[in-house]
Scaffold this motif. Structure first.
Motif, PDB file in Angstrom:
ATOM      1  N   ARG B 279       0.819  -1.210   0.000  1.00 55.66           N
ATOM      2  CA  ARG B 279       0.000   0.000   0.000  1.00 55.66           C
ATOM      3  C   ARG B 279       0.848   1.252   0.000  1.00 55.66           C
ATOM      4  O   ARG B 279       0.410   2.322  -0.421  1.00 55.66           O
ATOM      5  N   ALA B 280       2.071   1.145   0.480  1.00 57.26           N
ATOM      6  CA  ALA B 280       2.934   2.316   0.531  1.00 57.26           C
ATOM      7  C   ALA B 280       3.522   2.639  -0.840  1.00 57.26           C
ATOM      8  O   ALA B 280       3.952   3.746  -1.095  1.00 57.26           O
ATOM      9  N   CYS B 281       3.538   1.637  -1.718  1.00 56.05           N
ATOM     10  CA  CYS B 281       4.062   1.886  -3.055  1.00 56.05           C
ATOM     11  C   CYS B 281       3.086   2.774  -3.813  1.00 56.05           C
ATOM     12  O   CYS B 281       1.907   2.853  -3.494  1.00 56.05           O
ATOM     13  N   SER B 282       3.625   3.426  -4.830  1.00 58.47           N
ATOM     14  CA  SER B 282       2.782   4.325  -5.595  1.00 58.47           C
ATOM     15  C   SER B 282       2.984   4.061  -7.072  1.00 58.47           C
ATOM     16  O   SER B 282       4.058   4.285  -7.590  1.00 58.47           O
TER      17      SER B 282
END
Lengths: 336, 336
Positions: B279-282
DNA sequence: ATGAAAGCGCTAACAA
DNA sequence: TTGTTAGCGCTTTCAT
């Protein structure tokens, strides 16, 4: 049944004392040494450390209590410590107390019952009542990362003030004036020191500290995500945020993603810990990096020293380890 | 010195057997119970588990050997397991063997000497020689995540084949035909199963497997970064990559950053484990999620069962837990 | 229900 | 150097 010293004595025809002497590095006649080694081999003998422990009143076991095993800062410390302790024959019993003071007390009681020779703790209860009790046992106690008022014992800490002020000064140098901070819980020692560093940097640069730019998280990913979103909505002029632990840093990145904001264009960010994560971000994150493995090794070293016959009566040592600011591309230069 | 049963006996005027009986939940006359409790309170008595262990030949301690503590998959398993074991009075001694078979042997010997009641291991040595030795002790052994040929014992695994084929079929459904995989070491059980699943998905979809699309990493961040870069340079037609553990997933993201490639525009990616990172990846990563805490809890449950008087002679249990595919935005739909 | 005594496997003090 | 012996603190018969 596993073989015992008695079996070795019987097979070799020697007395127990000779076997014990051999096992503990004493002098044994050459021919007997050979016999003993042969018997140990044949019977697959292994010292029973439980019996030895009962006799010597030492279990060669160190207890460790941490707020959260599933937290890189903690797990890396333990990696370093466990390694160093095991190489000296010490076992490590790790208890995760989930940042709960009640569970922390239970964990300490548990370890006391297990008769650990010493205790290493990243304390959760800032009152330190459980620890005061433990200190009476005269067994070595080492505090990691957080000090506790009135508890005099060895401590291994990082220089949180410098770490935080270095990070904030870096932002100021890049032209930022409205810098938010996502700190830890108000009552945590480490968290207070980092906030002090944040304030100190502002003082040095002659910039007033604005209360609205200060958020307190609880070191979880969720609180990092919420924190940055609140900071942004409250502070339209804010151009940068300093996040003070790894989980909240990851949370802050998530929070920005959710708002479809980009760093460093929309907001600059300086995080904490975990170089790998910092490099995995796109663009890479500028972070404060703590020497976690070294902290663990240092704690083990001190523990081993206290546990040895020599280093018992020395004064408590307070070790402060340094941090490093590692530059990525998450800070925009807006000075002009 | 800490108080002993003898002290309690002396103070209460009772015999040792009575005290012992009380401590172990036996029947004691009411008035004596009160006396004993009072004495325990006054003297701060705590059972000496070392002495008890010597007598009962049980330390109420479980040994755990893992390839890498500083690996979320492992640390989460331990979190779940340690919690469950401690609540039943069992201590957990964790040894990190750094994926080294030699260190693994040392760790097991160490734990045997510490007289642990049972062993839980994520095995590194696929031959399992150390384990064969341990099995002779008749103590319970539980394998986690990886099975070993010829070792019959309880095992807690995830369904790796399904996990991998589900991930790959997802990519195929989105129109991908040239799908790379970054697998683990060739000789690791789990890694083979995931590769099997990758192949199975191709078979089901009638797509031939190309050797050049298969990379073997070693479960480290570095090998994930290198792996994806090699895959890309070797396979110009490749449109997607499936990465089979968390560290390599993070590595793959780093590798793409270094090449200034974006997912899902330049390449689609399905990773493994650690929802928070995903979820922290973009944009957020699509991943296969394993029930790590549940694995730990299940292992603890089985261990507790084996350690109890009842569940000893049952057949070895093989538990397979399911995984979940959690969709993010890292897979492009190129079907048309 | 309770007490006396043996012994788990080891170390250490003492004797030889 | 080696053997003998006493106990570390507990549980567990076996009596009572």
């Amino acid at each position: 049944m596993a073989a015992t010293m008695k079996d070795i004595a019987r097979v070799t025809g020697l007395g127990l004392a000779t076997i014990s002497s051999y096992l503990n590095g004493g002098n044994v006649r050459e021919q007997n040494r050979v016999k003993i080694e042969q018997a140990i081999e044949d019977l697959h003998y292994e010292v029973n450390e439980v019996a030895r422990g009962l006799r010597t009143q030492a279990t060669r076991t160190v207890g460790v209590v941490i707020p959260e095993l599933n937290n890189v800062f903690c797990s890396q410390i333990i990696t370093g410590m466990e390694d160093a302790l095991r190489s000296e024959g010490y076992a490590t019993i790790v208890c995760d107390c989930r940042s709960d003071t009640g569970l922390e007390k239970e964990a300490i009681d548990f370890l006391v019952r297990k008769r650990v020779d010493g205790l290493v703790i990243v304390p959760t209860d800032i009152q330190g009542r459980n620890l005061r009790e433990f200190l009476k046992s005269e067994k070595p106690l080492i505090l990691i990362d957080r000090r506790i008022q009135g508890i005099h014992c060895d401590s291994v800490l990082v220089d949180n003030r410098s770490a935080a002020s270095e990070a904030v000064l870096h932002l100021i140098k890049k032209g930022h004036r409205n810098i938010g901070i996502i700190g830890g819980p108000r009552d945590v020692f480490t968290s207070q020191e980092r906030l002090d560093g944040y304030a100190a940097a502002h003082r040095m640069a002659g910039i007033p500290v604005q209360e609205s730019l200060i958020m307190h998280g609880d070191y979880t990913i969720r609180s990092g995500a919420r924190g940055i979103q609140k900071l942004i909505s409250r502070n339209p002029h804010m151009t940068a945020v300093f996040v003070t632990n790894y989980e909240m840093t990851m949370g802050a990145v998530i929070g920005l993603n959710e708002l479809s904001l980009k760093f460093p264009q929309d907001i600059s960010i300086v995080g904490f810990d975990n170089l790998e994560f910092a490099r995995a971000c796109s663009p890479s994150l500028t972070i404060v990096s703590q020497p976690t493995v070294e902290i663990g090794e240092k704690a083990a070293e001190i523990m081993l020293c206290r546990l040895s016959s020599s280093g018992q009566d020395e004064e408590p040592k307070i070790i402060r380890l340094g941090t490093k600011l590692i530059e990525g591309r998450s800070v925009a230069d807006i000075s002009d």
